[in-house]
Each structure stands twice: as C-alpha cells, then as structure tokens.
Design a protein around this motif. Sequence first.
Motif, PDB file in Angstrom:
ATOM      1  N   GLY A 217     -43.361  68.616  63.608  1.00 44.99           N
ATOM      2  CA  GLY A 217     -42.150  68.977  63.617  1.00 44.99           C
ATOM      3  C   GLY A 217     -40.932  68.026  63.544  1.00 44.99           C
ATOM      4  N   ILE A 218     -41.077  66.873  62.983  1.00 49.13           N
ATOM      5  CA  ILE A 218     -39.942  66.118  62.743  1.00 49.13           C
ATOM      6  C   ILE A 218     -39.479  65.809  61.358  1.00 49.13           C
ATOM      7  CG2 ILE A 218     -39.504  63.406  62.722  1.00 49.13           C
ATOM      8  CD1 ILE A 218     -41.636  63.137  64.736  1.00 49.13           C
ATOM      9  N   MET A 219     -38.061  66.501  61.132  1.00 46.05           N
ATOM     10  CA  MET A 219     -37.193  66.319  59.916  1.00 46.05           C
ATOM     11  C   MET A 219     -36.943  64.906  59.706  1.00 46.05           C
ATOM     12  SD  MET A 219     -35.974  67.952  57.142  1.00 46.05           S
ATOM     13  CE  MET A 219     -36.246  69.666  57.881  1.00 46.05           C
ATOM     14  N   SER A 220     -37.172  64.302  58.758  1.00 48.07           N
ATOM     15  CA  SER A 220     -36.775  62.742  58.464  1.00 48.07           C
ATOM     16  C   SER A 220     -35.337  62.776  58.270  1.00 48.07           C
ATOM     17  CB  SER A 220     -37.436  62.386  57.458  1.00 48.07           C
ATOM     18  OG  SER A 220     -36.753  62.583  55.887  1.00 48.07           O
ATOM     19  N   ASN A 221     -34.914  61.412  58.487  1.00 49.69           N
ATOM     20  CA  ASN A 221     -33.578  61.309  58.278  1.00 49.69           C
ATOM     21  C   ASN A 221     -32.954  61.284  56.830  1.00 49.69           C
ATOM     22  OD1 ASN A 221     -35.142  58.454  57.882  1.00 49.69           O
ATOM     23  ND2 ASN A 221     -32.913  58.018  56.889  1.00 49.69           N
ATOM     24  N   ARG A 222     -33.993  61.440  55.882  1.00 49.71           N
ATOM     25  CA  ARG A 222     -33.385  61.800  54.190  1.00 49.71           C
ATOM     26  C   ARG A 222     -32.525  62.942  54.441  1.00 49.71           C
ATOM     27  NH1 ARG A 222     -38.105  61.860  52.499  1.00 49.71           N
ATOM     28  NH2 ARG A 222     -38.122  59.898  51.273  1.00 49.71           N
ATOM     29  N   SER A 223     -32.862  63.911  55.071  1.00 45.05           N
ATOM     30  CA  SER A 223     -32.060  65.219  55.073  1.00 45.05           C
ATOM     31  C   SER A 223     -30.895  64.782  55.651  1.00 45.05           C
ATOM     32  CB  SER A 223     -32.887  66.427  55.762  1.00 45.05           C
ATOM     33  OG  SER A 223     -33.910  66.741  55.318  1.00 45.05           O
ATOM     34  N   TYR A 224     -30.528  64.161  56.566  1.00 43.45           N
ATOM     35  CA  TYR A 224     -29.459  63.836  57.367  1.00 43.45           C
ATOM     36  C   TYR A 224     -28.501  63.073  56.353  1.00 43.45           C
ATOM     37  CZ  TYR A 224     -32.021  66.045  61.090  1.00 43.45           C
ATOM     38  OH  TYR A 224     -32.512  66.675  61.799  1.00 43.45           O
ATOM     39  N   ASP A 225     -29.043  62.112  55.899  1.00 43.96           N
ATOM     40  CA  ASP A 225     -28.194  61.121  54.816  1.00 43.96           C
ATOM     41  C   ASP A 225     -27.835  62.173  53.713  1.00 43.96           C
ATOM     42  OD1 ASP A 225     -29.223  59.164  56.514  1.00 43.96           O
ATOM     43  OD2 ASP A 225     -30.879  58.406  55.120  1.00 43.96           O
ATOM     44  N   ALA A 226     -28.489  62.748  53.163  1.00 44.05           N
ATOM     45  CA  ALA A 226     -28.227  63.695  51.832  1.00 44.05           C
ATOM     46  C   ALA A 226     -27.085  64.664  52.309  1.00 44.05           C
ATOM     47  CB  ALA A 226     -29.463  64.267  51.352  1.00 44.05           C
ATOM     48  N   LEU A 227     -27.341  65.083  53.292  1.00 40.22           N
ATOM     49  CA  LEU A 227     -26.268  66.354  53.828  1.00 40.22           C
ATOM     50  C   LEU A 227     -25.008  65.653  54.092  1.00 40.22           C
ATOM     51  CD1 LEU A 227     -28.480  68.418  56.227  1.00 40.22           C
ATOM     52  CD2 LEU A 227     -27.462  69.251  54.318  1.00 40.22           C
ATOM     53  N   SER A 228     -24.887  64.204  54.832  1.00 39.47           N
ATOM     54  CA  SER A 228     -23.691  63.708  55.202  1.00 39.47           C
ATOM     55  C   SER A 228     -22.931  63.081  53.891  1.00 39.47           C
ATOM     56  CB  SER A 228     -23.934  62.391  56.073  1.00 39.47           C
ATOM     57  OG  SER A 228     -23.047  61.821  56.403  1.00 39.47           O
ATOM     58  N   ALA A 229     -24.096  62.785  52.719  1.00 44.69           N
ATOM     59  CA  ALA A 229     -23.135  62.840  51.361  1.00 44.69           C
ATOM     60  C   ALA A 229     -22.704  63.585  50.635  1.00 44.69           C
ATOM     61  CB  ALA A 229     -24.139  61.900  50.635  1.00 44.69           C
ATOM     62  N   GLY A 230     -22.900  65.112  51.090  1.00 40.45           N
ATOM     63  CA  GLY A 230     -22.268  66.282  50.518  1.00 40.45           C
ATOM     64  C   GLY A 230     -23.476  66.931  49.766  1.00 40.45           C
ATOM     65  N   ALA A 231     -24.684  66.608  49.677  1.00 38.87           N
ATOM     66  CA  ALA A 231     -25.657  67.364  49.111  1.00 38.87           C
ATOM     67  C   ALA A 231     -26.332  68.327  49.637  1.00 38.87           C
ATOM     68  CB  ALA A 231     -26.712  66.418  48.330  1.00 38.87           C
ATOM     69  N   HIS A 232     -26.911  69.378  48.846  1.00 39.19           N
ATOM     70  CA  HIS A 232     -27.777  70.493  49.429  1.00 39.19           C
ATOM     71  C   HIS A 232     -29.278  69.589  49.824  1.00 39.19           C
ATOM     72  CE1 HIS A 232     -24.700  73.392  48.287  1.00 39.19           C
ATOM     73  NE2 HIS A 232     -25.021  73.993  49.541  1.00 39.19           N
ATOM     74  N   VAL A 233     -30.057  70.105  50.606  1.00 35.80           N
ATOM     75  CA  VAL A 233     -31.531  69.551  50.811  1.00 35.80           C
ATOM     76  C   VAL A 233     -32.343  70.980  50.746  1.00 35.80           C
ATOM     77  CG1 VAL A 233     -33.058  68.773  52.404  1.00 35.80           C
ATOM     78  CG2 VAL A 233     -30.490  67.704  52.189  1.00 35.80           C
ATOM     79  N   VAL A 234     -33.418  70.643  50.186  1.00 35.04           N
ATOM     80  CA  VAL A 234     -34.518  71.558  50.034  1.00 35.04           C
ATOM     81  C   VAL A 234     -35.789  70.587  50.511  1.00 35.04           C
ATOM     82  CG1 VAL A 234     -36.118  73.055  48.782  1.00 35.04           C
ATOM     83  CG2 VAL A 234     -33.858  72.925  48.174  1.00 35.04           C
ATOM     84  N   SER A 235     -36.328  71.155  51.710  1.00 28.46           N
ATOM     85  CA  SER A 235     -37.209  70.394  52.206  1.00 28.46           C
ATOM     86  C   SER A 235     -38.690  71.248  52.561  1.00 28.46           C
ATOM     87  CB  SER A 235     -37.044  69.959  53.703  1.00 28.46           C
ATOM     88  OG  SER A 235     -37.983  69.575  54.531  1.00 28.46           O
ATOM     89  N   ASP A 236     -39.668  70.662  52.560  1.00 27.54           N
ATOM     90  CA  ASP A 236     -40.976  71.337  52.857  1.00 27.54           C
ATOM     91  C   ASP A 236     -40.824  72.074  54.396  1.00 27.54           C
ATOM     92  OD1 ASP A 236     -41.226  69.010  54.165  1.00 27.54           O
ATOM     93  OD2 ASP A 236     -42.789  68.210  52.913  1.00 27.54           O
TER      94      ASP A 236
END
Length: 726
Positions: A217-236
Amino acid sequence: MFDDNLFIHISVNALRGNGRSWGDTQFAEGLVRAIARIPGCGAALMFRGEVPDVTPGRDVVLRIVGPYLEEPLPDVPNILWMITPPNLATAGMLRRYQHIFTGAQLMTDHFTSFGIPTTPLMQATEPSHFHPSKREDGAADLPIIFVGSYAPRAERPLVVEAVQSGFDVKIWGMGWEGIVPDRYIQGTRVNYHELAALYARARVVLNSHAPYMAGYGIMSNRSYDALSAGAHVVSDLIPGYEVPDLPELFQARGRIEMVLHLNALLTSPPITPAARLDMHARVQAGYSFDRRAEQFVQVARRLLAENNVPPCAVRRAPARALDLSSPGVGGETQSQGMLSAAREITAIAGQIGNMSQLAPPAEAYGGVIHPLMADLRQVQRFARTLSDPVQLEQIAAGARRLQEVTDDAANPLPLRVADFERDAMLTRCLRNMPLWAHQPQDYVTETRKRHLVLQPRREAPAPARPIGVFLHLYYQELAPIFAKRLAQISVPLSLYVSTDTAEKAAQIERALPQAQVRVLPNRGRDIFPKLYGFGDAYADHDIVLHLHGKKSLHSSMLDEWLSHILDCLLGDPADVNRILSLFDSITRLGIVMPVVHRSVLNAAHWGFNRDIGAELAYRMGMATPLPENDALQFPAGSMFWARTAALQPILDLALEASHFPPEAGQVDGTLAHAVERMLGVVCRAGGYYMLSVAGSSMRYYPRYQQKLGNNRAVAEALAQGAFDVC
C-alpha cells in the motif's frame, strides 16, 4: 541557528561511494534541509554501515529504509521510516527501534498484527524544488513521461502497457533497451535539478511501482514530486491508498482504466498555471518534507526525554553453570550448526559477569564447518577474560539476529529464499548486510585481468615424477572431452577421477581407461573429491592439475567458462610445455591459474566465505591475517596447475565429506567456496607465487596481457609483483 538542542542523523541504504546514483539520497537530503529549518535542530546524512559520533541526550538516528534494514545504533534513540518494504525485517530487530513509521496504513496494520506498534506516514517531497516555476521559459509540453529504471524486480508494466497502447511516452532511465522501441527512450539518467524541470513540463507523469511496494500500500514519492511540480499522475493501483485532497492522482486497475485516464487527461485543456500552483499548495500543506520534519522532531524530542534507547545484546549478570561446547563441532547442515552456535553465544552474552572460572572446552572437530565457529571461539575467550566488550557486543548482536531470522513464523517480513541461497543469506543476516548486494565497496576488478600470454615451448622438461591430474566429473558425459584435452600433456601423468555413482564411474572408465576412478559422496562439489577423496595420492606428485566438469543446463554441452579455463590450462601441447617449464625453472611458483573469466570477474572476492576461511586458517595455524578483498587472489573456478608443496596446509586439514554441507545447489557461503579462496591464501602465505595465464592463441583482456618470452623474465615480473591483484 542550531543550538545543540537536537541533531538527527538520517541514514539511507546507499553507500557513500555510490550515493549519488540512489534516489533515496536526494530524498534524504531534502529532509535534512527541512529539519535544519526548525529552530534548535540540525541534521546530516549518513550512509549504509556508517556509525557517526553521537552525544547521548542530543542525537537521534532516523533510518529511511528501502530494501535493507540495519540494526539500530546503540546508545541513542532510533526512528525508522519504512518508505519501501525491506527484503527482511525480523520482529526482534523492529522492536529494538524506539519508533517506527511505515509508508502506508496497510503496512501498519500488517505490523500491528505481529504486536509491533507502528505509525502510518506517507512519503513526501521537497516543494521548494519540485515547483511549477522550474519549467524553463519556452519549453514545450511533455504529454506523458516516466523517469525510472527497468529491472527484473521492477518491470514497470504500466509504462510498458502505455507504450503498447499507442501513447507517446517519453522515458528516462536505465534498462529500457529492448523493452520498448528506442524512439521512446530519451536518456538513461536525470539529475535532481533536471527532474524538477521535466515534471514542471509534463501533463501526465506515470508512476509504476514494484509489486512488493504496491502490495503493502505504499505510494512512492514520484507521485508527490510530480504533483508538486503541477503535473497530473496516473499510477498503478495501490491497495488501500486514498488521498481525497489530491484528485489529480489517478489509479488504474489495469490497462483499460489506464487508457481511459490517459485519453481523458490528454484530450482535456492543458493544465493552467493557476491549477499547477493550486496542486503545489495542497502538496506542500500535507506531503512536504517540512511537514514530515516537524513530525520526526516531535517524536525525537519525546524519545530523548524518555531516554529510550535500544537494548544491548550483552548483559552483565551473575554467572550460572554453563557448559561450553567445542567451537569446531558443527551440525548435520550448515544452518543447523550456525543456529546451535548462535544460541550458545547469546547464552554467554546474557550472563556476562564473573565467568573467568569457565574452563575452555576440549578442541574437537566434526560436523559441517560453518561461519560462526570463529565467533564462538572468540566469545568463549571473551567470557573468561572480559576483554574487547565492543567486539563481544557485535558478535552477540549478530547471533541474536540469526536466531530471529530463523523464526520465520514470528517475523512480519520473513526470509524468503530458495534452498540454494539460504546458507549465504544467513551469513549476510549474521553480518547485518544486505541480502542482495553486488560486489563489495571499493572492489577493483581491473587487477584481476593481469595475465601472462603463454609463449609456446616445443618440448617439456622431464619431470622427476609423473604429473598428478585430479578430475571430478559429476557430469560423466563430459569424459570424452577431457580425454581430448588431457592428450595435450606430453609428459607422464597419473589420472584420478571422482564421481558420485557407480553407474557414472563405469561410463568414465570406458572413456578414460587409464584413470583410477573413485565413487565419493556428492558433498563439497569438486573440492572435497579432488583434495580429500584422493588425499592419499598427492605424496606421489610434485606438480598437480585440478579439473572438473562444468556444464550449462540451458544451452550447449560446455559452458563458456569451462571452455575458457581449458583453453588457458590445456590449450595445446606447446602451451602445456610452457606451464611445466615455468614450474621447473621458478621454484617459488605455487599456482598457475586461468585469467579470471568475465562472467565471474565481479565475484572474484571473499563473497560470504571469509568467516569459514577464518576457521580454516585457525585449524591450519596460520599466523598471517586473511587478506582483504583487494588483495585476495585465488583460482576462480578451482581449476589450476599447482606445486603440491604450495597446497600442503590445505591438504593437511584432511577434511571429510561430513564437513561439507549437503548439496543444495548453493552458490556462495559454504566450505567449498571458502576452500576455493583459501587455496590462494595458503599459496601466498607459504611464500609461493600465483600466476594467471591465457593460452597463446587467446586474446583476452588485451590491455592487461604480458608477453614474456623467457622464464627468467617471468620470474622477475613475479618478484616485482607484476601479477599481484593489489
């Protein structure tokens, strides 16, 4: 200004020498900066295996864990933040931490079911770095990007399926060649500053997790990095993960949902600057390093106030009656012997006090030789003398950890390895080292490439006694191949062949009628039968040749490594004559071995065999210490020519089949692997030279070849250390 109120040492899995290549390093450095912004607090980064100077009452250790969990540092509070599930986590080691954060509620629930209190704490980012403003003026949009490597443990199915579904995914990372068409690969590495600029340009960042990470159940920091820069994220899909304050983070249950999300995002109007800044603000409020720093500092101050530190493995208590066993006696298996020794070590460590009256046990040898024998011997001595308490604590902590690892049912993240890996993995656990590691830090392969190119010699010197050839053939069908190779030897020889069944022996005798064939137990690979199964034959030979049959079960009859070795040692009659002439004219030449093959170049070091090597050194009465990895030289593959006198200390051990563990396909960490390395150690300790060679027709490591036309030049080069590895 830091006023010595609190200092947090932040530990990561990377080694200092390779830290810049680990994303965890930049992650931790962001946290260091955040902690330093809190009044009265300081922080610094430390790497795997490092022990910083600490001040009790001020210092705290925070370990940010990826694949490997280290023991807590003594004397100070230890906080654990498990942002990735490690390969192994025993209940005992976890309980020695004073506070544990996990990267997901799902993982916290799992640990709680084992009675281990933990606190969920999601990963985070550094908003001052990952900011929409990092987009360079005039830079074009990047519709879909992914930054990360492809590897067997992280196959990135979401990214692969996006490419297969026709999306133009721009990929930066290693290992993608051959996985996706080259036109999608933009580069292999992106530094920390470039990453922020890429995310600020992206409309969608893909986030594909390794299965073991997603499973907890761990979401990696890649999602937070991208969202902080203003991008949408599509994750598994990350089970149990929900963050209603970040609706721009989409999870796809499979390819269909992934395609729907990507189509919807790419056909929508571009993200406005205001929307990007709004996303950034929400990430900053709940998922920033500053927020995490506040939480860590709060816990650290509480632990310091409570003086909450890990328990020692050694405890001083009145001595009770304790019978000491002989350290040289093992069990029926290697793991059984290790566990028995570990129990005795912890028993001694649990009652250190007035134990000076304990009588040393009578020396005895038997059972499988294992890595804890030398440790048990030391602990028994320490118990009587109360000397070296630091090393005693280290040994006792390792023994305690080994017992915990073997109690799989009680561990939330147990040791899950195949039988052929188990012996080596237990040794790694004993030494508090990663389970899956590459070559040791600072290990240099270049010096292993130095070798002599054999110059042909028409005639061989006449030996005083026949050459002794010791050949082990588990694969009896290789006998005809060795018959052809042995025909390259033009001087008298006696051939000794071992195998493990009478049926194989009969086939070998037909192919090698001149051989003395013995059926010996399938223990110790080729090491036991060659050195000890024919131990009575060495007295008849001054020069010996060791060979054994290696076979690839996946492709051709001979694997490339065996072909390489035979080309080096038995290339043609003129090459063999040259080798024999070297032994004849250089009296201190002990071993002639093949130059290390490329396939094992990164493994030509101690591996996890040094502890057993120390036990063998003790039994041989060696006065010189064992060499470090950079000075260790040995015949990798255990095939070589040798002067019998150079091997004599190893032969005198007179090891039996029962000293070797039962065969389970082990690849490291057993007596056979240790003896292979000790062949070189004993040779050098006895004052003999070792020489790596390649056949006259070979072109192997051309930059590292030496072509010396006469034996006097070879002798001078050996004396000057030209072929030494260090």
